[in-house]
Design a protein around this motif. Sequence first.
Motif, PDB file in Angstrom:
ATOM      1  N   ILE A  72      -8.344   2.810   4.150  1.00 26.61           N
ATOM      2  CA  ILE A  72      -7.673   3.404   3.005  1.00 26.61           C
ATOM      3  C   ILE A  72      -6.550   4.264   3.558  1.00 26.61           C
ATOM      4  CG2 ILE A  72      -7.902   4.932   1.037  1.00 26.61           C
ATOM      5  CD1 ILE A  72      -9.365   2.323   0.722  1.00 26.61           C
ATOM      6  N   ASP A  73      -5.326   3.922   3.216  1.00 19.56           N
ATOM      7  CA  ASP A  73      -4.183   4.613   3.781  1.00 19.56           C
ATOM      8  C   ASP A  73      -3.413   5.310   2.683  1.00 19.56           C
ATOM      9  OD1 ASP A  73      -2.404   5.482   5.609  1.00 19.56           O
ATOM     10  OD2 ASP A  73      -1.812   3.505   6.355  1.00 19.56           O
ATOM     11  N   ASP A  74      -2.490   6.186   3.076  1.00 16.05           N
ATOM     12  CA  ASP A  74      -1.713   6.907   2.078  1.00 16.05           C
ATOM     13  C   ASP A  74      -0.364   6.243   1.838  1.00 16.05           C
ATOM     14  OD1 ASP A  74      -0.348   9.576   4.172  1.00 16.05           O
ATOM     15  OD2 ASP A  74      -0.592   7.426   4.514  1.00 16.05           O
ATOM     16  N   SER A  75      -0.160   5.050   2.364  1.00 17.21           N
ATOM     17  CA  SER A  75       1.066   4.309   2.118  1.00 17.21           C
ATOM     18  C   SER A  75       0.804   2.840   2.349  1.00 17.21           C
ATOM     19  CB  SER A  75       2.178   4.777   3.067  1.00 17.21           C
ATOM     20  OG  SER A  75       1.810   4.526   4.407  1.00 17.21           O
ATOM     21  N   PRO A  76       1.549   1.948   1.669  1.00 12.95           N
ATOM     22  CA  PRO A  76       1.321   0.524   1.888  1.00 12.95           C
ATOM     23  C   PRO A  76       1.767   0.137   3.288  1.00 12.95           C
ATOM     24  CG  PRO A  76       3.279   0.857   0.567  1.00 12.95           C
ATOM     25  CD  PRO A  76       2.650   2.209   0.744  1.00 12.95           C
ATOM     26  N   ARG A  77       0.968  -0.641   3.972  1.00 10.14           N
ATOM     27  CA  ARG A  77       1.303  -1.074   5.319  1.00 10.14           C
ATOM     28  C   ARG A  77       1.193  -2.585   5.425  1.00 10.14           C
ATOM     29  NH1 ARG A  77       0.900   2.831   9.527  1.00 10.14           N
ATOM     30  NH2 ARG A  77       0.207   4.870   8.788  1.00 10.14           N
ATOM     31  N   GLU A  78       1.916  -3.097   6.347  1.00  5.83           N
ATOM     32  CA  GLU A  78       1.792  -4.507   6.635  1.00  5.83           C
ATOM     33  C   GLU A  78       0.467  -4.730   7.328  1.00  5.83           C
ATOM     34  OE1 GLU A  78       4.299  -7.813   9.223  1.00  5.83           O
ATOM     35  OE2 GLU A  78       5.194  -5.897   8.719  1.00  5.83           O
ATOM     36  N   ASP A  79      -0.233  -5.781   6.996  1.00  5.15           N
ATOM     37  CA  ASP A  79      -1.536  -6.035   7.588  1.00  5.15           C
ATOM     38  C   ASP A  79      -1.354  -6.627   8.982  1.00  5.15           C
ATOM     39  OD1 ASP A  79      -4.130  -6.506   8.162  1.00  5.15           O
ATOM     40  OD2 ASP A  79      -4.419  -8.121   6.693  1.00  5.15           O
ATOM     41  N   HIS A  80      -1.762  -5.886  10.012  1.00  5.02           N
ATOM     42  CA  HIS A  80      -1.630  -6.352  11.375  1.00  5.02           C
ATOM     43  C   HIS A  80      -2.950  -6.881  11.916  1.00  5.02           C
ATOM     44  CE1 HIS A  80       2.436  -4.809  11.854  1.00  5.02           C
ATOM     45  NE2 HIS A  80       2.038  -3.742  11.186  1.00  5.02           N
ATOM     46  N   GLY A  81      -3.889  -7.131  11.027  1.00  3.64           N
ATOM     47  CA  GLY A  81      -5.154  -7.696  11.477  1.00  3.64           C
ATOM     48  C   GLY A  81      -6.222  -6.637  11.670  1.00  3.64           C
ATOM     49  N   LEU A 113      -7.075  14.875   5.683  1.00  2.00           N
ATOM     50  CA  LEU A 113      -7.655  13.698   6.343  1.00  2.00           C
ATOM     51  C   LEU A 113      -8.532  12.891   5.382  1.00  2.00           C
ATOM     52  CD1 LEU A 113      -8.689  15.383   9.713  1.00  2.00           C
ATOM     53  CD2 LEU A 113      -6.936  13.615   9.436  1.00  2.00           C
ATOM     54  N   ALA A 114      -9.353  13.602   4.604  1.00  3.18           N
ATOM     55  CA  ALA A 114     -10.315  12.927   3.723  1.00  3.18           C
ATOM     56  C   ALA A 114      -9.643  12.189   2.582  1.00  3.18           C
ATOM     57  CB  ALA A 114     -11.314  13.946   3.169  1.00  3.18           C
ATOM     58  N   CYS A 115      -8.494  12.678   2.107  1.00  2.00           N
ATOM     59  CA  CYS A 115      -7.856  12.047   0.953  1.00  2.00           C
ATOM     60  C   CYS A 115      -7.378  10.635   1.282  1.00  2.00           C
ATOM     61  CB  CYS A 115      -6.709  12.902   0.427  1.00  2.00           C
ATOM     62  SG  CYS A 115      -5.228  12.869   1.441  1.00  2.00           S
ATOM     63  N   GLN A 116      -7.259  10.294   2.567  1.00  2.00           N
ATOM     64  CA  GLN A 116      -6.855   8.951   2.965  1.00  2.00           C
ATOM     65  C   GLN A 116      -8.038   7.983   2.994  1.00  2.00           C
ATOM     66  OE1 GLN A 116      -4.452   9.055   6.616  1.00  2.00           O
ATOM     67  NE2 GLN A 116      -4.238  11.254   6.329  1.00  2.00           N
ATOM     68  N   HIS A 380      -3.182   0.714  -2.080  1.00  2.00           N
ATOM     69  CA  HIS A 380      -1.986   0.716  -2.912  1.00  2.00           C
ATOM     70  C   HIS A 380      -2.196   1.544  -4.180  1.00  2.00           C
ATOM     71  CE1 HIS A 380      -0.960  -3.391  -0.899  1.00  2.00           C
ATOM     72  NE2 HIS A 380      -0.683  -2.364  -0.115  1.00  2.00           N
ATOM     73  N   LEU A 381      -3.376   1.447  -4.742  1.00  2.00           N
ATOM     74  CA  LEU A 381      -3.685   2.220  -5.944  1.00  2.00           C
ATOM     75  C   LEU A 381      -3.541   3.722  -5.665  1.00  2.00           C
ATOM     76  CD1 LEU A 381      -4.806   2.489  -8.845  1.00  2.00           C
ATOM     77  CD2 LEU A 381      -7.101   2.418  -7.855  1.00  2.00           C
ATOM     78  N   LEU A 382      -4.119   4.173  -4.566  1.00  2.00           N
ATOM     79  CA  LEU A 382      -4.056   5.588  -4.222  1.00  2.00           C
ATOM     80  C   LEU A 382      -2.642   6.000  -3.832  1.00  2.00           C
ATOM     81  CD1 LEU A 382      -7.389   5.933  -2.215  1.00  2.00           C
ATOM     82  CD2 LEU A 382      -6.960   6.501  -4.613  1.00  2.00           C
ATOM     83  N   TYR A 383      -1.893   5.085  -3.245  1.00  2.00           N
ATOM     84  CA  TYR A 383      -0.507   5.357  -2.889  1.00  2.00           C
ATOM     85  C   TYR A 383       0.329   5.614  -4.140  1.00  2.00           C
ATOM     86  CZ  TYR A 383       4.282   4.396  -1.284  1.00  2.00           C
ATOM     87  OH  TYR A 383       5.622   4.463  -1.019  1.00  2.00           O
TER      88      TYR A 383
END
Length: 393
Positions: A72-81, A113-116, A380-383
């Motif tokens: 779970i990230d705070d921004s959309p990222r490209e999936d690197h596997g 840290l936890a919000c991610q 993405h939802l959280l972003y």
Amino acid sequence: MVKKKVPDWLNSSLWSSSSPSSPPSSAVASPFEQPPPPPPRPPSPAVVTPSEPPPRPPSPPAVHDPLPTQRIDDSPREDHGDGFRSAHDVSRQAQLLAELSKKVVDMSELRSLACQGIPDAAGIRSTAWKLLLGYLPPDRGLWSAELAKKRSQYKQFKEEIFMNPDTEIIDQIDRDVKRTHPDMHFFSGDSQFAKSNQEALKNILIIFAKLNPGVQYVQGMNEILAPLFYVLKNDPDEENAASAEADAFFCFVELLSGFRDNFVQQLDNSVVGIRSTITRLSQLLREHDEELWRHLEVTSKVNPQFYAFRWITLLLTQEFNFADSLHIWDTLLSDPDGPQETLLRVCCAMLVLVRKRLLAGDFTSNLKLLQNYPTTNISHLLYVANKFRVQSV
């Protein structure tokens, strides 16, 4: 009136993608495959909620083992596997462990840290949630004494209240607890483990009802308690796991303190009641996407109470699979101002992420979509929800 332009990032194809890290259906079944439970309290007679579509057959039950780690990230990222996701989780896990190991936990850093999203390992979520809910103080040196005091207090509550139990409340709670996550062996089934967990949920809810006569027990509280108890019971520390019932009771009290007015029927039409909260969601949508707001509430006449009542009162526990719900709660509990504002932003983001389908739909199709929210990428939802926070500042 000039139509407010929708930001380009909202129309990205990223927002409709499924989370690559979502657990398989055999691990944790989706609530969409169950008949959605009734809301804690039906709308007033003046509002008639249309019937929901017929339920799909349930998936096979899940095991009660701790859930797989998700990114779970705070921004959309490209999936690197998987390698990238694992490294990302390991890094955040190390940061969280380091923070939780300090003599005095920096709550601002913990929230950041936890919000991610908190990795499902080493009992991190159990300890972090206790801190985020205010059950544990930031000073680690006080933890042992505080836990001993609270657990002793709960034991006393239990002894006193069950001397003169309220049969009517017990029967209602018992019925609801037996319907809690029927797809998970942790909560459901004939095993002694599941039965003991059900008994713990019942005890907590009965004690809460007796100690809070102004609120008592309202249908749906079992769904809010379930994630708390699950997380605390899965703490790898045996002493903490054994005391999960007592700890979950106090965490439940802390969590509900910010939402209790949503459960008091006499406050429904007040400035702090559930109708007012739903109105705030409507206003938030209008502020960020007036075109979508107008289509939903003016053109297709979809009253937000038809879908948002359950979203808000049950803290989204019925709209996503169990693992995703836990990650959403990581973000909700991390808000220093309390979870309600973040909850409303997440609900608004849910509407925006399916805006194209909603704009193309009519009353019937839109209501069906919102009462059976589709699988989405939680990162993405959280972003998007966080974007709304930034834009509102």
